[in-house]
Design a protein around this motif. Structure first.
Motif, PDB file in Angstrom:
ATOM      1  N   ASP A   1     -40.234 -12.560  27.603  1.00 58.59           N
ATOM      2  CA  ASP A   1     -39.737 -11.611  28.601  1.00 58.59           C
ATOM      3  C   ASP A   1     -38.751 -10.587  28.062  1.00 58.59           C
ATOM      4  N   CYS A   2     -37.803 -11.022  27.212  1.00 54.55           N
ATOM      5  CA  CYS A   2     -36.726 -10.111  26.814  1.00 54.55           C
ATOM      6  C   CYS A   2     -37.224  -8.952  25.953  1.00 54.55           C
ATOM      7  N   TYR A   3     -38.401  -9.077  25.342  1.00 52.96           N
ATOM      8  CA  TYR A   3     -38.942  -7.960  24.579  1.00 52.96           C
ATOM      9  C   TYR A   3     -39.191  -6.747  25.474  1.00 52.96           C
ATOM     10  N   PHE A   4     -39.388  -6.992  26.763  1.00 50.12           N
ATOM     11  CA  PHE A   4     -39.766  -5.917  27.676  1.00 50.12           C
ATOM     12  C   PHE A   4     -38.774  -5.697  28.815  1.00 50.12           C
ATOM     13  N   SER A   5     -37.830  -6.622  29.000  1.00 53.26           N
ATOM     14  CA  SER A   5     -36.911  -6.509  30.134  1.00 53.26           C
ATOM     15  C   SER A   5     -35.524  -6.020  29.746  1.00 53.26           C
ATOM     16  N   GLU A   6     -35.177  -6.092  28.460  1.00 48.10           N
ATOM     17  CA  GLU A   6     -33.854  -5.653  28.035  1.00 48.10           C
ATOM     18  C   GLU A   6     -33.778  -4.129  27.995  1.00 48.10           C
ATOM     19  N   GLU A   7     -32.616  -3.587  28.345  1.00 43.92           N
ATOM     20  CA  GLU A   7     -32.443  -2.135  28.348  1.00 43.92           C
ATOM     21  C   GLU A   7     -32.499  -1.553  26.936  1.00 43.92           C
ATOM     22  N   ASP A   8     -32.018  -2.302  25.961  1.00 47.90           N
ATOM     23  CA  ASP A   8     -32.039  -1.848  24.573  1.00 47.90           C
ATOM     24  C   ASP A   8     -33.478  -1.874  24.060  1.00 47.90           C
ATOM     25  N   GLU A   9     -34.009  -0.702  23.718  1.00 50.10           N
ATOM     26  CA  GLU A   9     -35.406  -0.619  23.297  1.00 50.10           C
ATOM     27  C   GLU A   9     -35.664  -1.293  21.956  1.00 50.10           C
TER      28      GLU A   9
END
Length: 412
Positions: free
Chosen positions: A379-387
């Motif tokens: 999930d965090c690959y796509f949900s974090e604000e930092d690209e």
């Protein structure tokens, strides 16, 4: 008299290979993370008479916690096998199932949902010795099409944010929740398949800065608070806390200098231990019979945000509002999934020929490809604000493509 109950859950998850990387470069941070995972267990041992908890570990995290490198690196300070066994043996712990890499299910190909759910459940069963009865999808990443798969693998209920549920007709989510007992549990229906539902209320987040833990029931949203004040029904508070958010920090509503465990959680448990009117701790598995008694809420598909490809292969729904790097990473995950399933299907059709390639176990190679594929859907690959998080997806896609190329070379 209205009875207040509290179901408390803790989520443990790290992106793939996070802990192994920390062994080499961030040992202090690694120990801090592992210590946070044993904090609920410490309080559980001290307050056995008044505390029950739910714990969910993602499959990728459990694999790292079982790795010899991580265990040996932490051994002098933290005994990881002993910690996991503590959760396994406690009668006051309910293990909750997660997807293998804790993906945002609406964002990944539906063809991979089965493997995510099955492998997440299997490793939880192996580590903790229990078949999870409840399932927690990442954030609001729930689709009604998941219900038949969850039921297939033995799940009896799903833990959701109310906003993740879209009724098929104009009826409130609360209509599936009875008015004789708890308003936070109900039942959901999709294509003749029914599953229990638990709706998160996050009572901790509704406390105001400086509030005493005794204010927890009063701090709930007006929907539940009004019912409590009127004495209309018993109240179930459902809190789901991400352990990483609690490391040396506070929850959003607490004062700046208030650390969660000692500053809030410990006083809260002391109050519960001493007070006859404090919320009673419950495990959600105890409420499954009541969930089954509720009239099910029929779900629609149209309003659920499901990621898909258009005919030209470009990412559609979520991609339209995603940053470019994140959108590109999601597209690559979908392409990898498509390639994997095409190769797998072809191998099944050529089973006899594949078996003749005795030097290389093609089934093993494909299993490794699938592992990389599922990890790429974290999930965090796509949900974090930092690209920069989106770039990490290629650490999983590249080895998968290399293995797929080897499979094709062996067969075609």
């Amino acid at each position: 008299m209205t009875r207040v109950c509290h179901a408390l859950g803790f989520l443990m998850h790290q992106p793939p290979d996070t802990l192994n990387t920390m062994v080499e470069h961030q040992m202090g941070r690694l120990l801090q993370i592992i210590d946070s995972y044993q904090m609920p267990l410490k309080y559980l041992n001290s307050y056995q008479d008044c505390l029950k908890i739910h714990v969910g570990f993602s499959g990728v995290l459990l694999e790292e916690l079982l790795s010899r490198e991580v265990i040996d690196a932490c051994r002098k300070i933290i005994d990881i096998p002993s910690m996991l066994n503590g959760y396994r043996e406690s009668k006051n712990v309910e293990i909750i199932g997660l997807g293998y890499s804790h993906p945002l299910f609406p964002l990944i190909p539906a063809v991979d949902w089965d493997a995510q759910i099955a492998q997440g459940r299997e490793i939880a069963r192996e580590v903790f010795g229990h078949e999870p009865r409840g399932f927690f999808p990442s954030a609001k990443g729930f689709c009604p099409q998941m219900i038949p798969i969850l039921k297939k693998y033995g799940y009896e209920y799903v833990i959701l944010d109310r906003s993740a549920v879209k009724p098929k007709v104009k009826e409130a989510v609360g209509s599936c929740c009875g008015h004789d007992r708890y308003s936070s549990i109900g039942s959901l229906l999709y294509r003749q398949t029914e599953i229990g539902a638990v709706f998160i209320s996050n009572g901790f987040d509704h406390l105001r800065a400086g509030d005493s833990p005794t204010k927890l029931p009063e701090a709930l949203p007006s929907r539940d608070g009004a019912s409590l004040a009127a004495g209309q029904q018993d109240l179930l508070i459902v809190d789901w806390l991400v352990i990483d958010d609690l490391i040396g920090r506070k929850i959003s509503s607490l004062p700046e200098d208030c650390e969660f465990w000692e500053g809030y959680f410990s006083p809260y448990l002391e109050w519960r231990y001493k007070s006859a009117i404090a919320p009673r701790s419950v495990l959600l598995r105890e409420l499954v019979p009541e969930m089954k008694m509720r009239p099910p809420l029929t779900l629609q598909v149209e309003n659920i945000c499901i990621a898909d490809f258009q005919e030209n292969g470009h990412f559609a729904s979520i991609g339209r509002c995603s940053p470019s790097e994140r959108k590109r990473a999601i597209e690559e995950v979908w392409r990898l999934s498509q390639q994997y399933h095409e190769v797998r299907s072809a191998l099944l059709q050529k089973a006899d020929r594949c078996l003749s390639h005795g030097q290389v176990d093609l089934a093993d190679l494909l299993e490794r490809v699938q592992k990389w594929l599922l990890k790429s859907q974290t999930d965090c690959y796509f949900s974090e604000e930092d690209e920069s998080w989106a770039a990490k997806v290629y650490d999983n896609i590249k080895p998968a493509l290399i293995l797929l190329k080897e499979v094709k070379r062996q067969v075609w």
